[in-house]
Scaffold this active site. Sequence first.
Site, PDB file in Angstrom:
ATOM      1  N   TYR A 125     -52.867 -33.255 -20.499  1.00 59.32           N
ATOM      2  CA  TYR A 125     -54.212 -33.793 -20.291  1.00 59.32           C
ATOM      3  C   TYR A 125     -54.356 -34.386 -18.886  1.00 59.32           C
ATOM      4  CZ  TYR A 125     -58.516 -36.425 -21.309  1.00 59.32           C
ATOM      5  OH  TYR A 125     -59.789 -36.928 -21.299  1.00 59.32           O
ATOM      6  N   VAL A 152     -57.398 -46.063 -30.443  1.00 62.18           N
ATOM      7  CA  VAL A 152     -57.152 -47.330 -31.103  1.00 62.18           C
ATOM      8  C   VAL A 152     -58.360 -47.857 -31.873  1.00 62.18           C
ATOM      9  CG1 VAL A 152     -57.634 -48.688 -28.993  1.00 62.18           C
ATOM     10  CG2 VAL A 152     -56.203 -49.645 -30.814  1.00 62.18           C
TER      11      VAL A 152
END
Length: 310
Positions: A146, A188
């Site tokens: 990425y 998260v």
Amino acid sequence: MRILITGSAGFVGSHLVERFLNEGHTVIGVDNYISGQVSNTDLFRDHPRFTFIEADVSHGIPYTGEKLDWVMHFASPASPPHYQQFPVETLMVGAQGTQNGLELAHAHGAGFFLASTSEVYGDPHVHPQPETYWGNVNPIGVRSCYDEAKRYAEAITMAYHRSRGVNTRIIRIFNTYGPRMRPDDGRVITNFVHQALRGEPLTVYGDGSQTRSFQYIDDLVEGISRLMMVKYHEPVNLGNPDEFTMIELASKTMNLVESKIDLVNLDLPADDPKQRRPDIGLAWKIIKWRPLKGIDSGLNRVFDEQKIKS
């Protein structure tokens, strides 16, 4: 305007589709659903100014319609579980997908807008991170598919601007959250909200002292819209400079539920940044942009949305 958006079924892409349709523009969405959601396309499928093309932009963008004003490249898995599941595809959409978008923009005389990421800074040695910081990235680590895809995407975007005159924009998106994120996104805020709703312990990696900053999706979309209207071709940070440890974020999430929630600590993932916070001075200078929504009100909205769905 006529705007083509790759990754239109993704979290950020779907909010851009909504914004531009509401402003009266025509939108062509392109996605192959590797990480996007059909439900995000279904929101707009019956809209008279929306057209959807199911395609993998790494293999080409099969658009043959009228002249485009913008090509906006937002296609890519963006959460660690997704891009680590599809590392080659992530590299290809950052490399070949970006070039295909640039070629399309060049052929139409259109602007090209690249969604890059704060991950280009890696595990930073400079804090907060300004656009002038070159980063500290492991080029062969588990996150590199990425990180390096986006670094290459920025490089080829600037090359097309300098050598072929394409009217480009580049944003580096810092952690963004809001409605329409996948339940299995793996980042998260999504993890914490879904774990809290199920009454499960909140998963904290390491000791929870690592920091992040979180911007609400509406703030990001506003920044994107403003940047389209100015002539600035180099990268611009878009993020919220309010910084929290993961323990602090867990505490805020716990406050949203009435029952007691425990924490469970797991090993820190490889190459996980210890701190992340944008310097947004450039965004304020060139587009008078800063985020308006704080973490408490944003978390409440995400929690309420997911509570209704569950």
